[in-house]
Design an enzyme around this catalytic site. Structure first.
Site, short mmCIF file in Angstrom:
data_model
loop_
_atom_site.label_atom_id
_atom_site.label_comp_id
_atom_site.label_asym_id
_atom_site.label_seq_id
_atom_site.Cartn_x
_atom_site.Cartn_y
_atom_site.Cartn_z
N TRP A 156 0.83 -1.20 0.00
CA TRP A 156 0.00 0.00 0.00
C TRP A 156 0.87 1.25 0.00
CZ3 TRP A 156 -0.75 -4.17 3.38
CH2 TRP A 156 -1.89 -4.94 3.11
N HIS A 177 -6.69 1.57 2.66
CA HIS A 177 -7.76 0.58 2.48
C HIS A 177 -8.80 0.81 3.57
CE1 HIS A 177 -5.06 -2.44 4.97
NE2 HIS A 177 -5.11 -1.24 5.50
N ARG A 203 -4.06 6.05 -2.52
CA ARG A 203 -2.76 5.40 -2.75
C ARG A 203 -1.81 6.40 -3.43
NH1 ARG A 203 -4.10 -0.51 -3.14
NH2 ARG A 203 -5.50 -0.68 -1.37
N GLN A 217 -13.53 1.45 -1.71
CA GLN A 217 -13.55 0.04 -1.32
C GLN A 217 -14.78 -0.23 -0.47
OE1 GLN A 217 -9.92 -0.99 0.80
NE2 GLN A 217 -8.93 -1.64 -1.10
N VAL A 260 -5.12 -11.59 7.77
CA VAL A 260 -6.01 -12.75 7.67
C VAL A 260 -5.17 -14.03 7.56
CG1 VAL A 260 -8.07 -11.63 6.71
CG2 VAL A 260 -6.21 -12.33 5.18
N ALA A 314 -13.17 -11.65 6.90
CA ALA A 314 -13.15 -10.27 6.40
C ALA A 314 -12.92 -10.31 4.91
CB ALA A 314 -12.04 -9.47 7.08
N1 PHE Z 1 -7.54 -4.42 2.55
C1 PHE Z 1 -7.09 -5.30 1.51
C2 PHE Z 1 -6.56 -4.45 0.34
O1 PHE Z 1 -6.88 -3.31 0.25
C3 PHE Z 1 -8.20 -6.22 1.02
C4 PHE Z 1 -8.63 -7.19 2.06
C5 PHE Z 1 -9.62 -6.88 2.98
C6 PHE Z 1 -8.06 -8.45 2.14
C7 PHE Z 1 -10.04 -7.77 3.93
C8 PHE Z 1 -8.47 -9.38 3.07
C9 PHE Z 1 -9.45 -9.03 3.97
O2 PHE Z 1 -5.81 -4.92 -0.48
#
Ligand code: PHE
Length: 346
Positions: A156, A177, A203, A217, A260, A314
């Site tokens: 990111w 995010h 970003r 998002q 995760v 998630a």
């Molecule tokens: N936040 C991650 C992204 O922006 C996406 C994501 C969200 C992945 C929740 C797993 C669980 O790339």
């Protein structure tokens, strides 16, 4: 008989010229052309005349009838015009003018998609929550298992906000995010919880046809005592089919996100080629639509949830990307270009 007709014509025409309102005009019409009008009566009586006379008188009577009818229409038009002119003079307003159309705005295609997606999750028992665009490093990274020097930070590219307090460092940024809201929600609520979070993310990146520095998002989070990967699959399976059609196939493959475990990448079979391979799916037959996974036990611990009791899933998806897939839009930069020719299509 012909004389009578001629006289009638002259009288009727003369009277007509003198008429100044529509009521009089109607009386005039009844007098001459009505069912019991004098011209009508003559036409009705034609049958009683000898054949020769009937022909001549009949032809003349019909001619006069046509003339009177035409004059009537013309007179009516003039009277109405005059009446309108009088009205405009007095009231200063012409109520017969068509209204002026005024420009009406519509919802941005991204907004429409945010609402559509949130609605699908709402019907599955999720509640919609929103966060802020400006975020602490702690929520955007640290609490999500991404400490200061973790290489995953490179996933990111971050826009930092210059902010100093007397007590020292408290790095602030534009959220990269919507995942920081996972932490904020879990800090505030106790399980069971099911939420979706739509929001703008930022970003620090060069833009091209598939990358914008600002986009939307939608984050999803569910935590409870018995949640498994099967629940994640079932939920996203149903979601994908509702959004992209009942016949969709959904594919889950391993992917890595620090917060995760396991992490997955979710794809649907290409709805253009049905999986055979085409331009939209890059000849792969599959289209990636989001990242997801089971909430990492360390993340649960950090917000005070016992990972021996609670588990959760998630997911996070990019909204513009979905709109692009749905409408065959090939350049993400169109979303923020404010070109009405683009926006008016939605
Ligand atoms: N936040 C991650 C992204 O922006 C996406 C994501 C969200 C992945 C929740 C797993 C669980 O790339």
């Amino acid at each position: 008989m012909l004389n009578t007709l001629e006289e009638l014509k002259l009288r009727a025409t003369e009277e007509l010229e003198a008429i100044t309102d529509l009521k009089e005009l109607e009386a005039w019409r009844l007098r001459y052309l009505g069912r019991k009008g004098s011209l009508t009566r003559i036409l009705r009586g034609l049958g009683l005349l000898p054949l020769e006379e009937r022909r001549v008188v009949g032809a003349q009577a019909n001619k006069i009838k046509e003339l009177l009818e035409r004059s009537l229409v013309e007179r009516e038009r003039l009277l109405k015009e005059a009446e309108l002119a009088r009205h405009v003079e007095v009231a200063g307003i012409d109520v017969t003018l068509p209204g002026r159309p005024f420009p009406q705005g519509g919802l941005h295609p991204t907004t429409q998609m945010v609402r559509e997606i949130c609605h699908i999750f709402e019907t599955m028992g999720f509640q919609v929550v929103e966060g802020t665009d400006v975020e602490w490093d702690y929520y955007n990274f640290e609490a999500l298992n991404i400490p200061k020097d973790h290489p995953a930070r490179d996933m990111w590219a971050t826009l930092w906000i210059d902010y100093r307090t007397e007590s020292g460092e408290m790095p602030m940024l534009l959220r990269t995010h919507t995942s920081p809201m996972q932490i904020r929600i879990m800090e505030r609520m106790r399980p069971p919880l099911r939420v979706v979070v739509p929001g703008r993310v930022y970003r620090y990146e060069a833009t091209d046809a598939t990358h914008e520095s600002i986009f939307y998002q939608i984050e999803g989070l569910a935590v409870d005592e018995t949640i498994t990967l099967a629940d994640l699959k079932g939920t996203l399976f149903e979601f994908s089919r509702r959004l992209f059609g009942r016949e969709r196939q959904v594919r889950f493959r391993c992917d890595y996100f620090p917060f995760v475990e396991p992490g997955v990448e979710v794809a649907i079979d290409c709805f253009v080629c049905g999986g055979k391979g085409c331009r939209l799916c890059n000849e792969t037959g599959w289209i990636e639509i989001m990242g997801a996974g089971m909430v990492h036990p360390d993340v649960l611990k950090r917000v005070g949830y016992d990972p021996e009791i609670y588990t959760g899933f998630a997911f996070g998806l990019g909204v513009e990307r979905i709109v692009m897939l749905r409408h065959g839009i090939e350049d993400i930069r169109l979303f923020y270009a404010n070109d009405l020719r683009f926006l008016r299509q939605f």
